[in-house]
Design an enzyme around this catalytic site. Sequence first.
Site, short mmCIF file in Angstrom:
data_model
loop_
_atom_site.label_atom_id
_atom_site.label_comp_id
_atom_site.label_asym_id
_atom_site.label_seq_id
_atom_site.Cartn_x
_atom_site.Cartn_y
_atom_site.Cartn_z
CG HIS A 1 15.44 2.08 -4.29
ND1 HIS A 1 14.87 3.35 -3.33
CD2 HIS A 1 14.55 1.22 -4.39
CE1 HIS A 1 13.76 2.92 -3.40
NE2 HIS A 1 13.31 1.88 -3.92
CB CYS B 1 -0.86 0.08 1.04
SG CYS B 1 -0.27 -0.21 2.74
#
Lengths: 281, 432
Positions: free
Chosen positions: B100, B51
């Site tokens: 990342h 989400c």
Amino acid sequence: MSVNLLLFKITLLFYTAATVLYLVDVVRRKEKIGKTGKAARWVLVGGFALHCATLLARYLEAGYTPVANLHESLSFFAWTLVGIFLLFDIRYRMTVLGAFSCPLAVILMLIGSTTSNTVKELNPALDSWWFPVHVTLAFLGNAVFTVAFVAGVMYLLQERMLKSKKFSALYYRLPSLDVLDSINYKCLSFGFPLMTMGIISGAVWANSAWGGYWRWDPKETWALITWFLYAALLHGRLTVGWRGRRAAIFAILGFLCLLFTFFGVNLLLSDLHSFKAMEGP
Amino acid sequence: MMNIIVVGLSHKTAPVEIRERVAFAPTDMARPLGEMRALPAVAEAIIVSTCNRVELYAGSHDPEACVGQLKGFLAAYHGIPPEQLEGHLYEYQGEEAIRHVFRVASSLDSMVIGEPQILGQIKTAYGYATEHKTVGSVLNRFLHKAFSVAKRVRTETDIASNAVSVSFAAVELARKIFGSLDGKKVMLIGAGEMCELAARHFLNNGAVSVLVANRTLERAVKLAEEFQGQAVPFEEFPQRLHQVDIVLTSTGAPNFILGPEKMEEVIRQRKNRPMFLIDIAVPRDIDPKVNKIDNIYLYDVDDLQGVVQANLKERQKEAKKAEVIIDQEIGQFHRWLENRDVVPTIVALRKKFEEIRQGELRKTFSNLKELGPKERQAIEALTAAIVNKMLHPPTSVLKRNQETASGSDYVDAVRTLFDLEIAAEEDDGELS
């Protein structure tokens, strides 16, 4: 340098190393016991073993239980303190308790190393087997109450942080209030009987040495004051539900009395209990 | 050389209106994974969709083309005009991509630093990709590395310790007061989501029984049923206070419902056994003077928020340590990636053969001492020619396939067949 003094110095070295390790471990914020904490414990155990050897060497050299002058008493006090701490450590596994207790042992030893350490003849009047019984009980009591004092200080620190809602790094390392309070209670329930028996055995010894159980010399008086203080705390705990902060403060006050009984009286006031009285003619 | 590409967006770059439109449904990952893998510049594919973030991880020999194709794919798949998405997307290649993904897996990029779910979500995404066979040797190894980095960060820093929600902060405080919560009794006065959540946390952590007091008794009864506790008529709660260790209040009362006089009496009744009062109501339910009473600890909403803020700050400090760990690990992984390139593989292969040749020559020459310099030279030349001829076909196959998708498979095969693993990677014993 005689064997016992050499051992004494090495022991002090070990205790200092353990203290440093404990402090380093506590400063770091991890909650579980880290490698440093474990190392500290083993160094301390090693130091304790050496200390046992020190006392034994001293005993063999002097021919009496080595608690007859300030140097010996301080060393003996530190020895019981470390021993009692290690016992508590088995149950509670708290580096932070070590970080607070070990420095005290080091301080006792440091003062001990500055005082005269020559072995003198023991006054033959005092040479009875009540001597080791009395001092051992008294010092074990002292050591247990020292742990109570340490737990009391820790309690007050932790309580302050919880009340003021400002938390330092120590908050995460200190155990819960409940644990600290239970240490207080445990110390009291072991320390008080030890102290009581210490006083009684002292009286019996006094009777055999001087022909009187109690003479109200300053040390006796102060020991009694201290005893009443701890008796009040024990009573309060058992009947009125004294606990927590009040119990912690009492443990700290009791310890201060204890220190005065130990140092102050010896250095300032005492006659019969002063170490001069221990020496032979 | 195979490169790692990341294209995606997260709570940091895109509002929820965008994130919800590009999210992938976990029920059907076959289609997007298949389509992504089918992009011409994509050799390996993983899709992470939570989400808070949607990210595409790709292994590619053509990074520039790959980035464009991935962006196009994301927009086209969800039917969003690409220009609408462009501003929200970030893209990373090579070392930056590695960093990342390591940071995301270690929860350094999360909304709440150190939250534990993200690692599980990436593992799930990796699971889908292996299930649908869209990962090859590079992403495989990359993701396993990311998992082990995350594990290292979790064990070597305190990034995940200490509560960062109000209700957990309350539980931690209670532990510092009571030690264990086993057998502790909780009273709930008033109702409210946060209150109920906290009560549930207390129950999950050992507290045993709940008394529920509410102005409407029905509500109290209903809540009590939910917690398997006991409902108390609102007027009677003061008489029951001494029976409980933890009190949670959140009534709508305009004034204090508990003051110091009452609490002094309660603590006397309890023989000074400590109490923890949590006042979640605004306006407050409990007079702050109560905190001054010995053995009572009163926290209101702001106090708990303060604890949470302090813990968050502490996590940020720990995050700095985590970045150092990640820096170390990036270097290691990057070396591995470079080493499995075609050129170093060929170099390693030649070196290996040359070593064998030299070794055998030494043996032969020391056995045949009667050989003259001329013969020796001839044998040298002969063996060198054999090695060259033998190595020619594999070398040219490797070179020819350098830019194709199967290139890395050949590299892997050669490295495995000739035992060319390189020293840069010795730490993969405990991959999950």
